[in-house]
Write a protein that holds these residues in place. Structure first.
Motif, short mmCIF file in Angstrom:
data_model
loop_
_atom_site.label_atom_id
_atom_site.label_comp_id
_atom_site.label_asym_id
_atom_site.label_seq_id
_atom_site.Cartn_x
_atom_site.Cartn_y
_atom_site.Cartn_z
N ALA A 81 -10.53 -48.75 -34.71
CA ALA A 81 -9.77 -48.50 -33.49
C ALA A 81 -8.32 -48.92 -33.63
N LEU A 82 -8.02 -49.79 -34.60
CA LEU A 82 -6.67 -50.33 -34.74
C LEU A 82 -5.72 -49.32 -35.37
N ASN A 83 -4.48 -49.41 -34.97
CA ASN A 83 -3.42 -48.52 -35.43
C ASN A 83 -2.16 -49.35 -35.62
N GLY A 84 -1.14 -48.80 -36.27
CA GLY A 84 0.06 -49.55 -36.56
C GLY A 84 1.23 -49.23 -35.64
N HIS A 85 2.28 -50.02 -35.77
CA HIS A 85 3.54 -49.82 -35.08
C HIS A 85 4.15 -48.48 -35.48
N ARG A 86 4.73 -47.80 -34.51
CA ARG A 86 5.41 -46.51 -34.72
C ARG A 86 4.45 -45.39 -35.15
N GLN A 87 3.16 -45.59 -34.90
CA GLN A 87 2.18 -44.56 -35.21
C GLN A 87 1.83 -43.78 -33.94
N ALA A 88 0.98 -42.79 -34.06
CA ALA A 88 0.60 -41.93 -32.93
C ALA A 88 -0.85 -42.17 -32.54
N TYR A 127 0.08 -64.83 -33.31
CA TYR A 127 -0.06 -63.88 -32.21
C TYR A 127 0.56 -62.54 -32.59
N THR A 128 0.03 -61.48 -32.00
CA THR A 128 0.62 -60.17 -32.13
C THR A 128 0.45 -59.43 -30.80
N VAL A 129 0.95 -58.19 -30.76
CA VAL A 129 0.88 -57.38 -29.55
C VAL A 129 -0.14 -56.27 -29.77
N ALA A 130 -0.98 -56.03 -28.79
CA ALA A 130 -1.90 -54.89 -28.81
C ALA A 130 -1.59 -53.97 -27.64
N MET A 172 1.32 -69.34 -23.11
CA MET A 172 0.88 -69.12 -21.74
C MET A 172 2.05 -69.01 -20.76
N ALA A 173 3.23 -68.66 -21.28
CA ALA A 173 4.41 -68.46 -20.42
C ALA A 173 5.30 -67.39 -21.03
N LEU A 174 4.71 -66.24 -21.38
CA LEU A 174 5.44 -65.16 -22.03
C LEU A 174 5.51 -63.95 -21.12
N ASP A 175 6.70 -63.38 -21.01
CA ASP A 175 6.84 -62.14 -20.24
C ASP A 175 6.27 -60.97 -21.02
N LEU A 176 5.57 -60.08 -20.32
CA LEU A 176 5.05 -58.84 -20.88
C LEU A 176 5.75 -57.67 -20.19
N ARG A 177 6.00 -56.60 -20.94
CA ARG A 177 6.65 -55.44 -20.35
C ARG A 177 6.22 -54.19 -21.10
N THR A 235 5.05 -51.43 -25.77
CA THR A 235 4.46 -52.62 -25.16
C THR A 235 5.11 -53.83 -25.81
N GLU A 236 5.73 -54.67 -25.01
CA GLU A 236 6.56 -55.76 -25.54
C GLU A 236 6.15 -57.09 -24.93
N ILE A 237 6.08 -58.12 -25.78
CA ILE A 237 5.77 -59.47 -25.32
C ILE A 237 6.86 -60.40 -25.85
N GLU A 238 7.41 -61.18 -24.95
CA GLU A 238 8.50 -62.10 -25.26
C GLU A 238 8.16 -62.98 -26.47
N GLY A 239 9.04 -62.99 -27.47
CA GLY A 239 8.87 -63.85 -28.63
C GLY A 239 7.86 -63.37 -29.64
N VAL A 240 7.15 -62.29 -29.33
CA VAL A 240 6.11 -61.79 -30.23
C VAL A 240 6.50 -60.44 -30.83
N GLY A 241 7.01 -59.54 -30.01
CA GLY A 241 7.46 -58.27 -30.58
C GLY A 241 7.34 -57.12 -29.61
N ALA A 242 7.91 -55.99 -30.03
CA ALA A 242 7.87 -54.75 -29.25
C ALA A 242 7.15 -53.70 -30.10
N LEU A 243 6.01 -53.24 -29.62
CA LEU A 243 5.13 -52.34 -30.33
C LEU A 243 5.31 -50.93 -29.78
N MET A 244 5.70 -50.00 -30.64
CA MET A 244 5.97 -48.63 -30.19
C MET A 244 4.85 -47.69 -30.64
#
Length: 249
Positions: A81-88, A127-130, A172-177, A235-244
């Motif tokens: 089920a897993l996929n990478g950054h900048r994939q479709a 940590y990473t972003v899903a 436990m204090a990270l913004d998600l967007r 999908t972006e999480i503060e301090g962790v990364g922005a996953l496209m």
């Protein structure tokens, strides 16, 4: 440190972020655009177990007209089920509602069995972003998501980086967007989780053993919207990364 796993010139290898570029395991420094991104499952290990939380934010439970759970609602995922950054990710033909889920993901760093809450962070590698896409059309009910909702090949982008635990002082204090085609459609903060990370490590390890590389996807806040082919979802999480990720037919 930010770890990645990429393909460069036909070879899969590990990499680390260095001044806005990638330092490959073979010593070359390349741009983010010069590689194909894979899920950052190494350098820890490939996951034997992938656990995913449902309704772990009270506002998301309200959004779906459900009462907040009193015990974690969890399901298992397969690695395909897993996929990478900048994939479709494919949207199946004929579905009415397919939505993203921005989720902080825990990567286990050492064998965890009967972990105490106060020691929980010692067992986390980083940590990473899903982005755990879901298709509501296939849902049997919100408490038992079936296989087609959450285990379709490539339907869970992960990355771009695995960020070391010590580089995220307070997970436990990270913004998600989340943005869709550049427009903000979802925002929240990990402080609003119903079951926080120490609780989850203690809870899961009380009845099962977690191994290095295992993943825990910790749920999403409210603000999910339908995504159509051609949409670019970040999908972006503060301090962790922005996953496209891009939705395709």
């Amino acid at each position: 440190m930010k770890h990645a796993r990429v393909v460069h010139e036909g070879t899969a290898q590990r990499a680390i972020e260095r001044d806005g570029q990638l330092l490959l395991a073979d010593g070359r420094l390349v741009s983010f655009d010069a590689v194909t991104w894979l899920p950052p499952l190494e350098p820890v290990a490939r996951p034997r177990t992938i656990l995913a939380l449902g309704l772990n934010y009270a506002d998301h439970a309200r959004e779906l007209a459900f009462k907040a759970p009193e015990e974690p609602l969890v399901f298992l995922k397969g690695e395909r089920a897993l996929n990478g950054h900048r994939q479709a990710t494919r949207r199946p033909a004929g579905v009415e509602f397919m939505h993203y889920e921005c989720e902080l993901t825990v990567v286990i760093g050492r064998t965890a069995r009967k972990v105490r809450r106060d020691d929980a962070y010692d067992f986390i590698a980083g940590y990473t972003v899903a982005n755990d896409y879901a298709i509501r059309d296939y849902l049997e009910n919100w408490y038992r998501p079936n296989l087609r909702v959450k285990n379709r090949d490539g339907a869970t982008p992960l990355g771009p980086f695995l960020v070391d635990r010590d580089d995220v002082p307070d997970p436990m204090a990270l913004d998600l967007r989340t943005t869709v085609n550049g427009q903000v459609t979802q925002s929240g903060n990990t402080k609003d989780m119903i079951f926080d990370l120490p609780f989850l490590l203690e809870y899961f390890s009380s009845f099962m053993t977690l191994q290095p590389g295992d993943l825990i996807l910790t749920g999403t806040p409210d603000g999910v919207v339908d995504c159509r082919p051609g949409d670019v979802v970040v999908t972006e999480i503060e301090g962790v990364g922005a996953l496209m990720n891009t939705i395709i037919d």
